[in-house]
Design an enzyme around this catalytic site. Structure first.
Site, mmCIF file in Angstrom:
data_model
loop_
_atom_site.group_PDB
_atom_site.id
_atom_site.type_symbol
_atom_site.label_atom_id
_atom_site.label_comp_id
_atom_site.label_asym_id
_atom_site.label_seq_id
_atom_site.Cartn_x
_atom_site.Cartn_y
_atom_site.Cartn_z
ATOM 1 N N TYR A 154 -6.287 2.400 -38.593
ATOM 2 C CA TYR A 154 -7.546 2.006 -37.949
ATOM 3 C C TYR A 154 -7.683 2.643 -36.575
ATOM 4 C CZ TYR A 154 -4.777 -1.102 -35.020
ATOM 5 O OH TYR A 154 -3.848 -1.589 -34.124
ATOM 6 N N PHE A 165 -9.895 1.438 -27.664
ATOM 7 C CA PHE A 165 -8.968 0.504 -27.032
ATOM 8 C C PHE A 165 -7.684 0.337 -27.836
ATOM 9 C CE2 PHE A 165 -11.958 -2.087 -29.493
ATOM 10 C CZ PHE A 165 -11.109 -2.775 -30.338
ATOM 11 N N ASP A 166 -7.690 0.793 -29.132
ATOM 12 C CA ASP A 166 -6.480 0.671 -29.941
ATOM 13 C C ASP A 166 -6.585 1.616 -31.151
ATOM 14 O OD1 ASP A 166 -4.020 -0.150 -30.795
ATOM 15 O OD2 ASP A 166 -4.693 -2.099 -31.583
ATOM 16 N N ILE A 184 -8.494 -11.130 -36.766
ATOM 17 C CA ILE A 184 -9.792 -11.704 -36.415
ATOM 18 C C ILE A 184 -10.651 -11.832 -37.682
ATOM 19 C CG2 ILE A 184 -9.740 -10.894 -34.028
ATOM 20 C CD1 ILE A 184 -11.424 -8.490 -34.854
ATOM 21 N N TYR A 210 -13.109 -11.508 -30.506
ATOM 22 C CA TYR A 210 -12.303 -12.244 -29.526
ATOM 23 C C TYR A 210 -13.125 -13.207 -28.681
ATOM 24 C CZ TYR A 210 -8.824 -8.808 -30.936
ATOM 25 O OH TYR A 210 -7.954 -8.054 -31.667
ATOM 26 N N PHE A 226 -14.644 -0.851 -35.677
ATOM 27 C CA PHE A 226 -13.366 -0.404 -36.237
ATOM 28 C C PHE A 226 -13.606 0.577 -37.405
ATOM 29 C CE2 PHE A 226 -12.096 -4.339 -34.196
ATOM 30 C CZ PHE A 226 -10.834 -4.042 -33.688
#
Length: 234
Positions: A154, A165-166, A184, A210, A226
């Site tokens: 991902y 961010f990731d 999530i 979040y 994502f």
């Protein structure tokens, strides 16, 4: 009397000589005429031979010309037949190419129809969640369902500015059990139904992400995007 008799004999002899001379002259004239006739006949024969030879040569040339014309015509026919064969082969090749191309298009259309029947391209939910099919894997691949353990690659980005961010691309896949709250809510819904090889883009609202809390570089109430690829299902 004897004198007269002798004179008569002499005149008779003279006459005979004259007749003999004339006969000789006549024979000579006849001989000359004959030789002239022979010469004329020989000349005529030569002329006829000459004409005959010319006719023979002329006929030979005509036959030769006819043969050349026939040969040229034959060569022309051979060339035409070769061109026709080349054209027919080219047309056959073109027809085969058209058939192959038509078969490819037919197969691609069938695959696209199968993919579209399997699941819609984009699913939008009332709370703002959007699940978009980016790439379809095999139709008979293993399917992710609630309770199954899945492995994914991902990339996580902020929807607002596209900042990553990731990400675990180029690393070991991220593993989790689907539908039991290990991730999530947006992931549990967005990954559900994927098959191995599928790629999806999941847009997640704060209520399924979040929420109001800050997590790492993710600000509060952030919309997330994502890009997810399903690698394995067990």
């Amino acid at each position: 009397m004897e004198i007269e008799h002798e004179t008569g004999e002499k005149s008779k002899k003279k006459k005979k000589k004259k007749q003999q001379v004339k006969e000789v002259e006549n024979k000579g004239a006849e001989s000359d005429n004959k030789s002239d006739d022979v010469s004329k006949d020989n000349a005529q024969i030569e002329v006829e031979r000459s004409h005959s030879q010319h006719e023979t040569i002329g006929n030979g040339q005509e036959l030769s010309n006819d043969k050349n014309i026939d040969t040229r015509q034959d060569n022309t026919e051979v060339k035409k037949n070769k061109k026709k064969k080349k054209k027919s082969k080219a047309q056959e090749g073109a027809n085969v190419g058209d058939v192959v191309e038509a078969d490819k298009n037919s197969i691609e259309n069938k695959e696209k129809k199968a993919e579209s029947k399997r699941s819609p391209q984009v699913r939008s939910f009332s709370n703002g969640l959007v699940v978009e099919e980016v790439k379809m894997g095999k139709a008979d691949g293993k399917k992710a369902s609630p309770g199954s353990k899945v492995s994914v690659h991902y990339i996580g980005k902020l929807k607002k500015n596209g900042k990553i961010f990731d990400s675990n691309v180029g690393k070991a896949p991220f593993k989790f059990r689907l539908g039991v709250g290990q991730v999530i809510k947006g992931w549990d819904v967005g990954v559900n139904g994927m098959r191995i090889g599928d790629k999806r883009k999941i847009t997640i609202p704060p209520s399924m992400g979040y929420g109001a809390q800050k997590v790492g570089t993710i600000p509060p109430n952030a919309w997330l995007e994502f890009d997810v690829e399903l690698v394995d299902v067990s």
